[in-house]
Scaffold this active site. Sequence first.
Site, PDB file in Angstrom:
ATOM      1  N   ALA A  48      17.771 -19.775  52.865  1.00  0.00           N
ATOM      2  CA  ALA A  48      17.713 -18.318  52.648  1.00  0.00           C
ATOM      3  C   ALA A  48      18.907 -17.613  53.282  1.00  0.00           C
ATOM      4  O   ALA A  48      19.405 -16.614  52.755  1.00  0.00           O
ATOM      5  CB  ALA A  48      16.403 -17.746  53.198  1.00  0.00           C
ATOM      6  N   CYS A  49      19.383 -18.150  54.387  1.00  0.00           N
ATOM      7  CA  CYS A  49      20.525 -17.540  55.086  1.00  0.00           C
ATOM      8  C   CYS A  49      21.790 -17.627  54.230  1.00  0.00           C
ATOM      9  O   CYS A  49      22.566 -16.675  54.153  1.00  0.00           O
ATOM     10  CB  CYS A  49      20.756 -18.233  56.423  1.00  0.00           C
ATOM     11  SG  CYS A  49      19.301 -18.250  57.489  1.00  0.00           S
TER      12      CYS A  49
END
Length: 161
Positions: A48-49
Site C-alpha cells: 500500500a505504501c
Amino acid sequence: MTIKVGDKVPEGGFAVMGAEGPGGMTTNELFDGKKVVLFSVPGAFTPACSATHLPGYVANAEAIMAKGVDTVACVAVNDVFVMDAWGKGAGAEGKVTMLADGNCDFTKALGLELDASGFGMGTRGLRFALIVDDGVVSRSFVEESPSEVKASSAENVLSNL
C-alpha cells in the site's frame, strides 16, 4: 501518549540522504517557522505504501505546496539508504523529503508506533499524516488499519488544508 492537535512535535532527528551521502536533519530544521505535511508509512517498498500512499503525495505535491505548505515529508522506520532508493524509484526527488527514522525514536516519541513483529517487521510506524504549523500539530489523520490509505492519503490531506 499519542500526539494530538495542539501538541508541539517532540524534538528529535532523522537520517536523510544528501549529495555527499547520509546526513541528518533535526525536527527543528524540518518544522521551525514552516508549515509541513508529514506522513508516515509502515515500510518502504511495502504494497500500500508503494502503490498508493507515496505516489499520492508525489502526484499531489505541487497542489499541496500551493496551499501554503513549505515541505511535504515522508517518514518510515527504515534506514536512509532504503528511504533514498524508494524515493528515487517513486519520483519523489524535489517533491517529497524522505526521512529515515531507523530506530523508531521519533515515531515512538509521537506515540504512533506499530508492533509489526507478527509480520517479521519489528516495530514500525502507524500509517498517519500530520499537518504541522511551526512545530505544532494543527491536523492529525491516523488510519484505523495500517493497510488502509484513506484518512492519511494525499487527497484527504489536500482537501483539509
